[in-house]
Design a protein around this motif. Structure first.
Motif, PDB file in Angstrom:
ATOM      1  N   ASP A  26       3.739  11.772  25.153  1.00  0.00           N
ATOM      2  CA  ASP A  26       3.735  12.802  24.123  1.00  0.00           C
ATOM      3  C   ASP A  26       3.530  12.150  22.758  1.00  0.00           C
ATOM      4  OD1 ASP A  26       4.638  14.668  22.123  1.00  0.00           O
ATOM      5  OD2 ASP A  26       5.499  15.828  23.777  1.00  0.00           O
ATOM      6  N   PRO A  27       2.526  12.576  21.990  1.00  0.00           N
ATOM      7  CA  PRO A  27       2.289  11.983  20.670  1.00  0.00           C
ATOM      8  C   PRO A  27       3.499  12.121  19.732  1.00  0.00           C
ATOM      9  CG  PRO A  27       0.437  13.375  21.308  1.00  0.00           C
ATOM     10  CD  PRO A  27       1.512  13.563  22.336  1.00  0.00           C
ATOM     11  N   ALA A  28       4.220  13.205  19.843  1.00  0.00           N
ATOM     12  CA  ALA A  28       5.403  13.388  18.990  1.00  0.00           C
ATOM     13  C   ALA A  28       6.479  12.359  19.341  1.00  0.00           C
ATOM     14  CB  ALA A  28       5.955  14.808  19.126  1.00  0.00           C
ATOM     15  N   LEU A  29       6.629  12.042  20.629  1.00  0.00           N
ATOM     16  CA  LEU A  29       7.603  11.022  21.025  1.00  0.00           C
ATOM     17  C   LEU A  29       7.141   9.629  20.603  1.00  0.00           C
ATOM     18  CD1 LEU A  29       8.924  12.079  24.553  1.00  0.00           C
ATOM     19  CD2 LEU A  29      10.105  12.152  22.354  1.00  0.00           C
ATOM     20  N   GLU A  30       5.844   9.385  20.646  1.00  0.00           N
ATOM     21  CA  GLU A  30       5.324   8.100  20.179  1.00  0.00           C
ATOM     22  C   GLU A  30       5.566   7.942  18.678  1.00  0.00           C
ATOM     23  OE1 GLU A  30       1.275   8.072  21.597  1.00  0.00           O
ATOM     24  OE2 GLU A  30       1.885   7.156  23.486  1.00  0.00           O
ATOM     25  N   VAL A  92      14.899   6.923  21.426  1.00  0.00           N
ATOM     26  CA  VAL A  92      13.848   7.858  21.820  1.00  0.00           C
ATOM     27  C   VAL A  92      13.686   7.703  23.327  1.00  0.00           C
ATOM     28  CG1 VAL A  92      11.433   8.512  21.552  1.00  0.00           C
ATOM     29  CG2 VAL A  92      12.714   7.617  19.584  1.00  0.00           C
ATOM     30  N   PRO A  93      13.964   8.758  24.097  1.00  0.00           N
ATOM     31  CA  PRO A  93      13.899   8.646  25.559  1.00  0.00           C
ATOM     32  C   PRO A  93      12.514   8.229  26.046  1.00  0.00           C
ATOM     33  CG  PRO A  93      14.855  10.750  24.891  1.00  0.00           C
ATOM     34  CD  PRO A  93      14.330  10.092  23.656  1.00  0.00           C
ATOM     35  N   GLY A  94      12.505   7.291  26.982  1.00  0.00           N
ATOM     36  CA  GLY A  94      11.276   6.890  27.643  1.00  0.00           C
ATOM     37  C   GLY A  94      10.376   5.974  26.841  1.00  0.00           C
ATOM     38  N   MET A  95      10.807   5.573  25.667  1.00  0.00           N
ATOM     39  CA  MET A  95       9.967   4.715  24.847  1.00  0.00           C
ATOM     40  C   MET A  95      10.553   3.310  24.813  1.00  0.00           C
ATOM     41  SD  MET A  95       7.404   6.330  23.674  1.00  0.00           S
ATOM     42  CE  MET A  95       6.937   8.007  24.060  1.00  0.00           C
ATOM     43  N   PRO A  96       9.710   2.314  25.069  1.00  0.00           N
ATOM     44  CA  PRO A  96      10.210   0.934  25.002  1.00  0.00           C
ATOM     45  C   PRO A  96      10.484   0.556  23.554  1.00  0.00           C
ATOM     46  CG  PRO A  96       7.843   0.940  25.315  1.00  0.00           C
ATOM     47  CD  PRO A  96       8.302   2.372  25.404  1.00  0.00           C
ATOM     48  N   THR A 117      21.488  10.064  24.254  1.00  0.00           N
ATOM     49  CA  THR A 117      20.083   9.811  23.958  1.00  0.00           C
ATOM     50  C   THR A 117      19.356  11.106  23.637  1.00  0.00           C
ATOM     51  OG1 THR A 117      19.505   9.959  26.288  1.00  0.00           O
ATOM     52  CG2 THR A 117      19.930   7.748  25.396  1.00  0.00           C
ATOM     53  N   LEU A 118      20.021  12.227  23.812  1.00  0.00           N
ATOM     54  CA  LEU A 118      19.421  13.537  23.544  1.00  0.00           C
ATOM     55  C   LEU A 118      18.110  13.717  24.308  1.00  0.00           C
ATOM     56  CD1 LEU A 118      20.063  13.750  19.692  1.00  0.00           C
ATOM     57  CD2 LEU A 118      21.492  14.608  21.531  1.00  0.00           C
ATOM     58  N   LYS A 119      18.145  13.369  25.594  1.00  0.00           N
ATOM     59  CA  LYS A 119      16.946  13.433  26.436  1.00  0.00           C
ATOM     60  C   LYS A 119      16.345  14.825  26.510  1.00  0.00           C
ATOM     61  CE  LYS A 119      18.277   9.583  29.335  1.00  0.00           C
ATOM     62  NZ  LYS A 119      18.702   9.111  30.623  1.00  0.00           N
ATOM     63  N   MET A 126      12.816  15.579  18.250  1.00  0.00           N
ATOM     64  CA  MET A 126      13.150  14.155  18.310  1.00  0.00           C
ATOM     65  C   MET A 126      12.389  13.412  17.204  1.00  0.00           C
ATOM     66  SD  MET A 126      14.784  11.544  19.461  1.00  0.00           S
ATOM     67  CE  MET A 126      15.588  12.077  20.959  1.00  0.00           C
ATOM     68  N   ARG A 127      11.127  13.757  17.018  1.00  0.00           N
ATOM     69  CA  ARG A 127      10.326  13.141  15.955  1.00  0.00           C
ATOM     70  C   ARG A 127      10.977  13.414  14.590  1.00  0.00           C
ATOM     71  NH1 ARG A 127       5.569  16.342  15.493  1.00  0.00           N
ATOM     72  NH2 ARG A 127       7.057  17.622  14.373  1.00  0.00           N
TER      73      ARG A 127
END
Length: 151
Positions: A26-30, A92-96, A117-119, A126-127
C-alpha cells in the motif's frame, strides 16, 4: 470428466486474487514507513542530548547562567515530551525498518515503541499518525536546539 468453463474461471480468479493481493504494498503504508524512519532518525540524533539534560541543568545552576530557572523548566518539559513521544511511538505494520542508537546510555541499542502496532488502523490513518509523530519529534528537536544554544 471435462472441466467446465465456470470451474476454470473460478480457479483462475482465485489464483489471480491470491497472487495480486500479497505482492502489492500500500503506498500509504510505504509513506507511513518513510515518516517513521525519519522520526526515528531524529530520535537517535537527539536522544544523547535528552539523556544529558540532568547534567546540563547542574552545570547551568553552578555557572549561574542567565534565565536558568526558565531554561531548566523548558529542559524538564522537553525531557518529558521526549519520553512521552517514545512511549507512544508505533510501528508501521508489515514494513521493514532499521533503527540504531548512537549513545552509550541506558537506551543504547534499544528502540522503543508502544506495545500496540495498531495493525487494524487503515493505511491512510497510519500515514497521518506517522506524519504527526514525525512533526512532534521535529518540534522537540527544534525546541531542544533553541534551549541548549550557548548564551
Amino acid at each position: 470428466m471435462p472441466i467446465t468453463y465456470s470451474a476454470y474461471a473460478l480457479v483462475l480468479t482465485g489464483l489471480l486474487l491470491a497472487c495480486s493481493s500479497t505482492d502489492k504494498k500500500d503506498p500509504a503504508l510505504e509513506e507511513a514507513a518513510r515518516y517513521h524512519e525519519q522520526a526515528t532518525a531524529i530520535q537517535a540524533d537527539i536522544e544523547p542530548k535528552i539523556e544529558q539534560i540532568d547534567s546540563l541543568k547542574t552545570v547551568m545552576m553552578v555557572a549561574k547562567m542567565p534565565a536558568t530557572e526558565a531554561r531548566m523548566a523548558t529542559l524538564d518539559s522537553l525531557k518529558s515530551a521526549f519520553e512521552e513521544w517514545e512511549a507512544n511511538l508505533v510501528e508501521v505494520p508489515g514494513m521493514p525498518h532499521n533503527h540504531t542508537h548512537r549513545t552509550g546510555g541506558p537506551h543504547h541499542g534499544k528502540h522503543k515503541h508502544a506495545d500496540a502496532t495498531l495493525k487494524d488502523l487503515p493505511a491512510d490513518q497510519m500515514r497521518d499518525l506517522q506524519r504527526e509523530t514525525l512533526n512532534a519529534i521535529k518540534q522537540i528537536q527544534s525546541r531542544l536546539e533553541t534551549v541548549t544554544k550557548p548564551i
